[in-house]
Design an enzyme around this catalytic site. Structure first.
Site, PDB file in Angstrom:
ATOM      1  CG  HIS A  17      59.735  39.557   8.154  1.00 13.11           C
ATOM      2  ND1 HIS A  17      60.699  38.581   8.089  1.00 13.11           N
ATOM      3  CD2 HIS A  17      60.051  40.326   9.225  1.00 13.11           C
ATOM      4  CE1 HIS A  17      61.565  38.758   9.073  1.00 13.11           C
ATOM      5  NE2 HIS A  17      61.196  39.792   9.788  1.00 13.11           N
ATOM      6  CE  LYS A  41      70.789  42.157  13.666  1.00 16.37           C
ATOM      7  NZ  LYS A  41      69.397  42.513  13.463  1.00 16.37           N
ATOM      8  NE  ARG A  89      58.184  39.582  16.279  1.00 17.60           N
ATOM      9  CZ  ARG A  89      59.460  39.434  15.954  1.00 17.60           C
ATOM     10  NH1 ARG A  89      59.886  38.294  15.487  1.00 17.60           N
ATOM     11  NH2 ARG A  89      60.319  40.432  16.103  1.00 17.60           N
ATOM     12  CB  SER A 127      64.861  35.947  10.851  1.00 17.87           C
ATOM     13  OG  SER A 127      64.032  36.808  10.125  1.00 17.87           O
TER      14      SER A 127
HETATM   15  P1  ADP Z   1      63.370  39.890  13.462  1.00 15.62           P
HETATM   16  O1  ADP Z   1      62.800  40.669  14.622  1.00 15.62           O
HETATM   17  O2  ADP Z   1      62.723  38.571  13.232  1.00 15.62           O
HETATM   18  O3  ADP Z   1      64.868  39.872  13.383  1.00 15.62           O
HETATM   19  P2  ADP Z   1      63.334  42.028  11.591  1.00 15.62           P
HETATM   20  O4  ADP Z   1      64.272  42.882  12.333  1.00 15.62           O
HETATM   21  O5  ADP Z   1      63.708  41.694  10.202  1.00 15.62           O
HETATM   22  O6  ADP Z   1      62.945  40.678  12.229  1.00 15.62           O
HETATM   23  O7  ADP Z   1      61.897  42.669  11.675  1.00 15.62           O
HETATM   24  C1  ADP Z   1      61.374  43.575  10.780  1.00 15.62           C
HETATM   25  C2  ADP Z   1      59.967  43.922  11.178  1.00 15.62           C
HETATM   26  O8  ADP Z   1      59.124  42.780  11.027  1.00 15.62           O
HETATM   27  C3  ADP Z   1      59.787  44.358  12.626  1.00 15.62           C
HETATM   28  O9  ADP Z   1      58.825  45.380  12.655  1.00 15.62           O
HETATM   29  C4  ADP Z   1      59.245  43.147  13.319  1.00 15.62           C
HETATM   30  O10 ADP Z   1      58.476  43.469  14.427  1.00 15.62           O
HETATM   31  C5  ADP Z   1      58.407  42.555  12.221  1.00 15.62           C
HETATM   32  N1  ADP Z   1      58.227  41.130  12.371  1.00 15.62           N
HETATM   33  C6  ADP Z   1      59.196  40.209  12.507  1.00 15.62           C
HETATM   34  N2  ADP Z   1      58.653  38.983  12.638  1.00 15.62           N
HETATM   35  C7  ADP Z   1      57.307  39.152  12.613  1.00 15.62           C
HETATM   36  C8  ADP Z   1      56.178  38.268  12.732  1.00 15.62           C
HETATM   37  N3  ADP Z   1      56.345  36.962  12.943  1.00 15.62           N
HETATM   38  N4  ADP Z   1      54.939  38.794  12.651  1.00 15.62           N
HETATM   39  C9  ADP Z   1      54.774  40.121  12.467  1.00 15.62           C
HETATM   40  N5  ADP Z   1      55.782  41.004  12.363  1.00 15.62           N
HETATM   41  C10 ADP Z   1      57.038  40.531  12.432  1.00 15.62           C
END
Ligand code: ADP
Length: 163
Positions: A17, A41, A89, A127
């Protein structure tokens, strides 16, 4: 001033992130990291905790952290944001993100969804993976910044399984 929004649940924030957030801050004048406070959630960290962990880790001055429980495009419109920036990803993210981007575009055409590709080393980082490794006592040093590692261990070590 060009404002971009990086939305997500950030439960908790990872190096994946943070890489996307900092790269967005290099491109736009201001970045708002928008922490979803969707009550339906089940998150491991409260909204306030998730926001605080992000604030502790971001480096650039033009990054703000906020929360909202409404429609993303309504928030974007209210802030006059020109872009929603998402990290991509593996191919598994693609269908869902594409669908969301098209929906948001039809609801608020003035705002573009911009995708930044994840770094190779963050390609499989999420996460839930961090929490899973942590709950089983594994080392999460290469997944999250040092300054929030202990907070995550305290919350997740020995906890239930995350999938
Ligand atoms: P997750 O998909 O891990 O639950 P979030 O919903 O918090 O995470 O994701 C928020 C944003 O961060 C999304 O656009 C997601 O694609 C991006 N993101 C999550 N993990 C990564 C990563 N390892 N590398 C790049 N972007 C990421």
């Amino acid at each position: 001033m060009k404002i971009a929004i990086c939305p997500g649940s950030f439960d908790p924030v990872t190096l994946g992130h943070l890489d996307i957030i900092e790269r967005t801050a290099d491109i736009f004048d201001e970045v708002i990291v928008l922490v979803a406070s969707n009550r339906s959630k089940n998150t491991s960290f409260t909204t306030e905790e998730r926001m605080e962990l992000i604030k502790r880790c971001v480096k650039s001055d033009n990054i703000k952290v906020d929360t909202d429980d409404g429609l993303l495009v309504d928030y974007a419109r209210k802030k006059g944001a020109v872009a929603i920036v998402k990290g991509l990803r593996a191919m598994s993210d693609f269908d869902y993100e594409f669908q969301q981007a098209l929906t948001n575009k039809s609801l608020y055409p003035e705002c573009e969804t911009v995708f930044l590709t994840a770094r190779g080393e963050n390609m499989f980082l999420s996460s839930s993976m961090v929490k899973e490794v942590c709950s089983l006592g594994g080392d999460i040093s290469s997944f999250v910044p040092e300054k929030i590692k202990e907070d995550i261990y305290k919350r997740c070590k020995g906890d239930k399984n995350y999938d």
